[in-house]
Design a protein around this motif. Structure first.
Motif, PDB file in Angstrom:
ATOM      1  N   ALA A  63       0.798  -1.228   0.000  1.00 13.35           N
ATOM      2  CA  ALA A  63       0.000   0.000   0.000  1.00 13.35           C
ATOM      3  C   ALA A  63       0.827   1.273   0.000  1.00 13.35           C
ATOM      4  O   ALA A  63       0.319   2.345  -0.338  1.00 13.35           O
ATOM      5  CB  ALA A  63      -0.943   0.006   1.204  1.00 13.35           C
ATOM      6  N   HIS A  64       2.109   1.172   0.376  1.00 12.37           N
ATOM      7  CA  HIS A  64       2.911   2.407   0.471  1.00 12.37           C
ATOM      8  C   HIS A  64       4.395   2.081   0.376  1.00 12.37           C
ATOM      9  O   HIS A  64       4.920   1.335   1.194  1.00 12.37           O
ATOM     10  CB  HIS A  64       2.630   3.107   1.809  1.00 12.37           C
ATOM     11  N   SER A  65       5.052   2.626  -0.628  1.00  4.87           N
ATOM     12  CA  SER A  65       6.497   2.371  -0.705  1.00  4.87           C
ATOM     13  C   SER A  65       7.246   3.509  -1.384  1.00  4.87           C
ATOM     14  O   SER A  65       6.662   4.372  -2.048  1.00  4.87           O
ATOM     15  CB  SER A  65       6.779   1.068  -1.461  1.00  4.87           C
ATOM     16  N   HIS A  66       8.564   3.460  -1.163  1.00  6.02           N
ATOM     17  CA  HIS A  66       9.535   4.272  -1.910  1.00  6.02           C
ATOM     18  C   HIS A  66      10.652   3.281  -2.209  1.00  6.02           C
ATOM     19  O   HIS A  66      11.575   3.133  -1.401  1.00  6.02           O
ATOM     20  CB  HIS A  66      10.087   5.421  -1.065  1.00  6.02           C
ATOM     21  N   VAL A  67      10.546   2.572  -3.319  1.00  5.59           N
ATOM     22  CA  VAL A  67      11.517   1.476  -3.532  1.00  5.59           C
ATOM     23  C   VAL A  67      12.963   1.957  -3.587  1.00  5.59           C
ATOM     24  O   VAL A  67      13.863   1.235  -3.159  1.00  5.59           O
ATOM     25  CB  VAL A  67      11.206   0.622  -4.785  1.00  5.59           C
ATOM     26  N   THR A 220      -0.282  10.402  -0.148  1.00  5.32           N
ATOM     27  CA  THR A 220       0.414  11.361   0.723  1.00  5.32           C
ATOM     28  C   THR A 220       0.851  10.717   2.032  1.00  5.32           C
ATOM     29  O   THR A 220       0.544   9.550   2.306  1.00  5.32           O
ATOM     30  CB  THR A 220      -0.496  12.579   1.002  1.00  5.32           C
ATOM     31  N   HIS A 221       1.585  11.491   2.821  1.00  2.38           N
ATOM     32  CA  HIS A 221       1.929  11.113   4.197  1.00  2.38           C
ATOM     33  C   HIS A 221       1.129  12.016   5.139  1.00  2.38           C
ATOM     34  O   HIS A 221       1.009  13.216   4.885  1.00  2.38           O
ATOM     35  CB  HIS A 221       3.421  11.321   4.478  1.00  2.38           C
ATOM     36  N   ILE A 222       0.641  11.430   6.220  1.00  2.00           N
ATOM     37  CA  ILE A 222      -0.193  12.191   7.159  1.00  2.00           C
ATOM     38  C   ILE A 222       0.379  12.077   8.565  1.00  2.00           C
ATOM     39  O   ILE A 222       0.513  10.970   9.091  1.00  2.00           O
ATOM     40  CB  ILE A 222      -1.643  11.658   7.178  1.00  2.00           C
ATOM     41  N   ALA A 257      -0.514   7.682   4.277  1.00  2.00           N
ATOM     42  CA  ALA A 257       0.374   6.860   5.099  1.00  2.00           C
ATOM     43  C   ALA A 257       0.546   7.407   6.519  1.00  2.00           C
ATOM     44  O   ALA A 257       0.599   8.618   6.721  1.00  2.00           O
ATOM     45  CB  ALA A 257       1.739   6.752   4.436  1.00  2.00           C
ATOM     46  N   HIS A 258       0.616   6.503   7.470  1.00  2.00           N
ATOM     47  CA  HIS A 258       1.096   6.693   8.848  1.00  2.00           C
ATOM     48  C   HIS A 258       0.075   7.176   9.888  1.00  2.00           C
ATOM     49  O   HIS A 258      -0.226   6.447  10.820  1.00  2.00           O
ATOM     50  CB  HIS A 258       2.356   7.572   8.883  1.00  2.00           C
ATOM     51  N   CYS A 259      -0.401   8.418   9.803  1.00  2.00           N
ATOM     52  CA  CYS A 259      -1.419   8.926  10.760  1.00  2.00           C
ATOM     53  C   CYS A 259      -1.048   8.607  12.207  1.00  2.00           C
ATOM     54  O   CYS A 259      -1.842   8.015  12.946  1.00  2.00           O
ATOM     55  CB  CYS A 259      -2.786   8.322  10.449  1.00  2.00           C
ATOM     56  N   THR A 307       5.042  -1.415   3.187  1.00  2.00           N
ATOM     57  CA  THR A 307       6.388  -1.630   3.740  1.00  2.00           C
ATOM     58  C   THR A 307       7.177  -0.333   3.880  1.00  2.00           C
ATOM     59  O   THR A 307       8.185  -0.296   4.570  1.00  2.00           O
ATOM     60  CB  THR A 307       7.218  -2.587   2.854  1.00  2.00           C
ATOM     61  N   ASP A 308       6.749   0.710   3.171  1.00  2.00           N
ATOM     62  CA  ASP A 308       7.414   2.023   3.180  1.00  2.00           C
ATOM     63  C   ASP A 308       8.763   1.983   2.468  1.00  2.00           C
ATOM     64  O   ASP A 308       8.825   2.181   1.281  1.00  2.00           O
ATOM     65  CB  ASP A 308       7.537   2.583   4.594  1.00  2.00           C
ATOM     66  N   TRP A 309       9.835   1.756   3.201  1.00  2.00           N
ATOM     67  CA  TRP A 309      11.151   1.736   2.538  1.00  2.00           C
ATOM     68  C   TRP A 309      12.175   1.057   3.432  1.00  2.00           C
ATOM     69  O   TRP A 309      11.827   0.474   4.440  1.00  2.00           O
ATOM     70  CB  TRP A 309      11.584   3.141   2.131  1.00  2.00           C
TER      71      TRP A 309
HETATM   72 ZN   LIG Z   1       6.635   6.838   3.184  1.00  2.00          ZN
END
Ligand SMILES: [Zn+2]
Length: 448
Positions: A63-67, A220-222, A257-259, A307-309
């Motif tokens: 759902a959320h990454s920066h490979v 986005t990131h929240i 992402a995150h919250c 997984t994000d990064w």
């Molecule tokens: Zn991120």
């Protein structure tokens, strides 16, 4: 394209009823699954793959990454303030070309873990997208849009640069025009306002209008740090969720992402707006950040996993999410193996509007399929809940085969779409150069 049949495997569909076929078959024609059933396949096939001793699952949807952030492995976990003090300033050393090679590295890491589709947002996104395209991965891509100097955030310097914001908007528009829908929809695009503090409210409103014009969603990131929450509150007089509501970003069209630093009222806003909340538990755990997950489950927030990064392992991330959530007061009914798998497959597919194509093994969907070798001590014994066995015990090296859009990208642990050795060597060389250049730069001051 001929007809491929995968048979004799344990098929874990992750469909509406979470059907598991102890021994079944899948028929693949072109880029689609055309048939799925129990027992032996009776028809003819051009290619038969024997999956005896293996589990067959839908590809994982991240759902959320920066490979390209695979760059920061073991650099940022232990130093104090590794995120603002090191990752963000060090990103200043990236170029389009190095970002491409690091993205190949991160994409291969993801793919070999069983991730067949990822929702990625980063710098030089045209090059990141090229890496996904070249490696044969499915991806939803957004250009990072900011109108502040990211490296200066550690000094709480939020000077706005409107021209910079407009340049990134232009890049995002070009990304959409060049890539959206490419290769029968294997690549799709969104707009990527980076976070609630790094994009001015005015710019966010403009991005919402553009999203409507182009018919695409947002990523986005929240509230990922106390700094972000404090800045937004002091600048606008409302929370990060208030900012999203005011800008028009809040809603089902936003992947957020995150919250982490949010109030009970914010959790309610997330739930009521049906905004997908991208929970990156393994990464957050390393930073010691825990979102109010119990409240989120109680209010019915759409929480899905990313997984994000840095480490992009969907299996350790599922376990981290279960552990973190339970330590934060969630029950076994809030979060468990079955839910962790659904939150890593069909639910992110739904959030991305791709559930008619991916996220489960069903006839008519894209052939995004992974095979897991069950003949290993960490997956033995297995009782009557194979999903629990996998979620609590599988590691990424148990994934032996990966098919994306009907094409084998990994076969018997070997990458088929590129030369893996070359990708690793390039990744190591570029990472060394970037790190050295960062240390020699004016940004190499970690203490903020
Ligand atoms: Zn991120």
């Amino acid at each position: 394209m001929g007809k491929t049949v995968i048979q004799n495997g344990m098929i874990i569909t992750v469909d509406r009823d979470d059907r598991v076929l102890d021994k079944g078959y899948l028929v693949i024609e072109g880029n689609k699954i055309t048939e799925i059933g129990a027992g032996d396949y009776q028809g003819e096939a051009d290619c038969v793959v024997d999956a005896a001793g293996k589990a067959v699952l839908p590809g994982i949807v991240d759902a959320h990454s920066h490979v390209a952030g695979s760059l920061f492995k073991a650099l940022t976990e232990d130093p104090e303030n590794g995120f603002y003090g090191l990752s963000l300033p060090m990103e200043g050393q990236l170029t389009p070309e190095t970002t491409y090679h690091l993205s190949l590295l991160g994409a291969v890491e993801q793919m070999k873990a069983g991730i067949t589709c990822t929702n990625d947002i980063y710098h030089y996104m045209d090059r990141v997208t090229q890496a996904f395209y070249d490696i044969g991965m499915r991806a939803v891509v957004s250009q990072n849009i900011v109108d502040v100097d990211i490296a200066a955030l550690r000094y709480d310097d939020y000077t706005r640069y409107p021209k910079m914001g407009q340049d990134f908007v232009e890049q995002n528009i070009r990304l959409i025009e060049d890539w959206n829908g490419k290769d029968d929809g294997r690549i799709t695009c969104r707009f990527g306002p980076h976070a609630t503090d790094t994009v001015s409210l005015e710019l966010a409103k403009q991005i919402v209008e553009l999203g409507e014009k182009y018919g695409v969603g947002f990523h986005t990131h929240i509230s990922q740090s106390p700094r972000e929450a404090k800045y937004v509150q002091e600048t606008y007089g409302f929370s990060c969720l208030g900012y999203l509501k005011e800008s028009g970003l809040l809603g089902e069209h936003l992947m957020g992402a995150h919250c982490i630093y949010i109030s009970d009222d914010d959790v309610k806003m997330l739930a009521e707006s049906r905004t997908p909340m991208l929970h990156c538990a393994e990464m957050l755990g390393k930073r010691g950040h825990v979102p109010p997950v119990k409240r989120m489950f109680d209010e019915g927030v759409r929480l899905i996993l990313g997984t994000d990064w840095v480490t992009q392992d969907c299996w350790t991330n599922m376990r981290a999410a279960i552990s973190m959530d339970r330590m934060a007061g969630c029950t076994v009914h809030d979060m468990n193996a079955k839910k962790a798998l659904r939150k890593s497959t069909i639910e992110p597919a739904e959030a991305l509007g791709l559930d008619d194509k991916i996220g489960s093994l069903e006839a008519g969907k894209q052939a995004d399929i992974i095979l897991i070798d069950l003949q290993s001590p960490n997956l033995t014994p297995m009782f009557d809940d194979p999903v629990a066995t996998l979620v609590y015990n599988a590691n990424r090296h148990d994934v032996c085969d990966v098919m994306i859009a009907g094409r084998w990208t990994v076969r018997d642990h070997l990458l088929k779409t590129a030369e893996e050795k070359e990708i690793l060597a390039n990744g190591q060389k570029i990472a060394n150069e970037i790190y050295q250049a960062h240390l020699a730069s004016k940004n190499a001051d970690w203490n903020h």
